[in-house]
Design a protein around this motif. Structure first.
Motif, short mmCIF file in Angstrom:
data_model
loop_
_atom_site.label_atom_id
_atom_site.label_comp_id
_atom_site.label_asym_id
_atom_site.label_seq_id
_atom_site.Cartn_x
_atom_site.Cartn_y
_atom_site.Cartn_z
N ARG A 84 0.84 -1.06 -0.48
CA ARG A 84 0.37 0.14 -0.19
C ARG A 84 0.65 0.79 0.13
O ARG A 84 0.53 2.57 -1.24
CB ARG A 84 -1.06 -0.32 1.32
CG ARG A 84 -1.78 1.20 1.40
CD ARG A 84 -2.30 1.59 2.37
NE ARG A 84 -1.85 1.70 3.74
CZ ARG A 84 -1.78 1.39 4.68
NH1 ARG A 84 -2.61 0.94 5.67
NH2 ARG A 84 -0.38 1.74 6.00
N ASN A 85 1.65 1.80 0.94
CA ASN A 85 2.81 2.33 1.09
C ASN A 85 3.23 2.98 -0.17
O ASN A 85 3.73 3.32 -0.48
CB ASN A 85 3.54 2.04 2.08
CG ASN A 85 3.18 2.60 3.33
OD1 ASN A 85 2.00 2.89 3.56
ND2 ASN A 85 3.53 1.87 4.26
N SER A 86 4.21 1.89 -0.93
CA SER A 86 4.83 1.76 -2.14
C SER A 86 3.86 2.39 -3.55
O SER A 86 4.24 3.64 -4.48
CB SER A 86 5.16 0.19 -2.58
OG SER A 86 5.65 0.29 -4.01
N GLU A 87 2.23 1.69 -3.60
CA GLU A 87 2.06 2.24 -4.51
C GLU A 87 1.32 3.36 -4.48
O GLU A 87 0.97 4.52 -4.80
CB GLU A 87 0.39 1.36 -4.41
CG GLU A 87 -0.52 1.94 -5.66
CD GLU A 87 0.32 1.04 -7.07
OE1 GLU A 87 -0.84 1.37 -7.87
OE2 GLU A 87 1.08 0.24 -6.96
N ILE A 88 0.78 3.79 -2.90
CA ILE A 88 0.70 5.61 -2.65
C ILE A 88 1.59 6.32 -2.93
O ILE A 88 1.15 7.31 -3.28
CB ILE A 88 0.33 5.20 -1.35
CG1 ILE A 88 -1.36 3.62 -1.53
CG2 ILE A 88 -0.08 6.74 -0.81
CD1 ILE A 88 -2.57 4.74 -2.04
N THR A 89 2.40 5.91 -2.34
CA THR A 89 3.58 6.68 -2.36
C THR A 89 4.11 7.43 -4.31
O THR A 89 4.08 8.83 -4.41
CB THR A 89 4.78 6.45 -1.96
OG1 THR A 89 5.11 6.01 -1.26
CG2 THR A 89 6.33 7.20 -2.87
N ARG A 90 3.96 5.98 -4.92
CA ARG A 90 3.98 5.47 -6.82
C ARG A 90 2.59 7.29 -7.31
O ARG A 90 2.98 8.11 -7.95
CB ARG A 90 4.06 4.86 -7.17
CG ARG A 90 3.86 4.88 -9.04
CD ARG A 90 3.44 2.88 -9.67
NE ARG A 90 2.51 2.77 -9.12
CZ ARG A 90 1.64 3.49 -10.39
NH1 ARG A 90 2.10 3.94 -11.23
NH2 ARG A 90 0.19 2.77 -9.88
N LEU A 91 1.76 6.50 -7.12
CA LEU A 91 0.15 7.42 -7.10
C LEU A 91 -0.10 8.93 -6.43
O LEU A 91 -0.45 9.51 -7.60
CB LEU A 91 -0.62 7.11 -6.85
CG LEU A 91 -1.41 5.33 -7.14
CD1 LEU A 91 -2.63 4.51 -6.52
CD2 LEU A 91 -1.56 5.47 -8.89
N THR A 92 1.07 9.13 -5.84
CA THR A 92 0.83 10.39 -5.12
C THR A 92 2.31 11.25 -6.29
O THR A 92 2.25 12.93 -6.26
CB THR A 92 1.90 10.91 -3.34
OG1 THR A 92 0.30 10.14 -2.87
CG2 THR A 92 2.08 11.76 -2.74
N ASN A 93 3.08 10.84 -6.28
CA ASN A 93 4.26 11.29 -6.67
C ASN A 93 3.56 11.65 -8.70
O ASN A 93 4.01 12.31 -9.32
CB ASN A 93 5.73 10.53 -7.01
CG ASN A 93 6.36 10.08 -5.91
OD1 ASN A 93 6.19 11.35 -4.88
ND2 ASN A 93 6.93 9.36 -5.41
N SER A 94 2.62 10.68 -9.29
CA SER A 94 2.21 11.22 -10.24
C SER A 94 0.90 12.02 -10.28
O SER A 94 1.10 12.59 -11.69
CB SER A 94 1.67 9.63 -10.73
OG SER A 94 1.41 9.53 -11.88
#
Length: 280
Positions: free
Chosen positions: A157-167
């Motif tokens: 979750r943290n990895s995916e949320i971080t990726r989406l947040t950066n996007s």
């Protein structure tokens, strides 16, 4: 004319005399031995024989076995009880009737059956002790698995949320940059291209934000489902553990005591009834 006794006849006479003396001494020893045995086993009165039996039966009836498995004591206890009753019946001062024999036989059959059932129950409890150990192991494994899956889900979750947040942040930066693009009023085609890119960035940013929110909600739902499944499984294991604990408490209690007390009380009543009938 004189007569001489032959030497061989004199020797025979002596041997015969000696043999006669040996035969005479043996009955004396037998009588002394019988007298000695009679002194070793004095006869007792019927009341004394009954009191001895009742005392021994009462002691066995209140006997509490020390440690489990209690079935290890059953055989010796039965042997002692049979010995006490057997000594009472074999006493010459006691006249045992048919009714007493019938009652005594039934009592021993009942208590033997009861002790066999207790022994079987103990073997079942021993199996449940192993089942409890296995169940406790499953509880530990369930906790470990839940913690591991929670950690994996949290990292994902943290990895995916971080990726989406950066996007989203990158799209926001691109949108800001596109909005600051200056186009001269006569560059109609360039102005149109800039506007189209601006519109596309706006759509992409909106989609990225929605995807980020949906992804976060999905992770929350997965976490809740994981927790609910864990709690349900843990509740079932704990319920089974409680049941096994209740069953295993019987291992610390001598469940054969009521049956043994019942048998001894019945034998006591039978002996007392016999003494009443044979009393002068």
């Amino acid at each position: 004319m004189s007569f001489r006794q032959q030497p061989g006849r004199r020797g025979s006479s002596r041997q015969f005399s000696k043999a006669s003396n040996d035969k005479k001494t043996k009955p004396k020893k037998t009588r002394q031995s019988a007298k000695y045995l009679q002194e070793e086993t004095p006869q007792v009165s019927p009341q004394e024989a009954a009191q001895r039996a009742l005392s021994g039966i009462g002691r066995l009836g209140s006997q509490i076995f020390a440690l489990s498995p209690f079935s290890n004591y059953f055989d010796d206890w039965l042997i002692n009880l049979r010995q006490i009753v057997g000594e009472f019946e074999s006493n010459s001062a006691i006249s045992v009737d048919e009714q007493f024999q019938k009652t005594r036989t039934q009592i021993f059959l009942d208590v033997t059956e009861a002790l066999a059932q207790s022994k079987l129950a103990e073997s079942t409890l021993s199996a449940e002790a192993r089942a409890l150990a296995d169940n406790n192991y499953r509880i530990v494994e369930a906790d470990k698995m839940y913690a591991e899956k929670t950690r994996e889900l949290s990292n994902h979750r943290n990895s995916e949320i971080t990726r989406l947040t950066n996007s989203v942040r990158q799209l926001e930066d691109d949108l800001d940059a596109q909005q600051n693009v200056k186009v001269k009023f006569y560059q109609f085609s360039e102005k149109k291209r800039v506007q189209e890119k601006l519109d596309q960035l706006t759509k992409d940013l909106s989609a990225a934000k929605i995807k980020s929110e949906v992804t976060l909600q999905t992770f929350v739902a997965e976490q809740e489902k994981l927790h609910d499944d864990y709690e349900k499984h843990k509740q079932e294991l704990n319920k089974e553990s409680d049941r096994l604990h209740q069953e295993l408490e019987k291992l610390e209690t001598d469940t054969s005591l009521p049956a043994r007390q019942t048998a001894c009380n019945a034998l006591t009543d039978a002996i007392n009834e016999l003494m009443k009938q044979t009393a002068p």
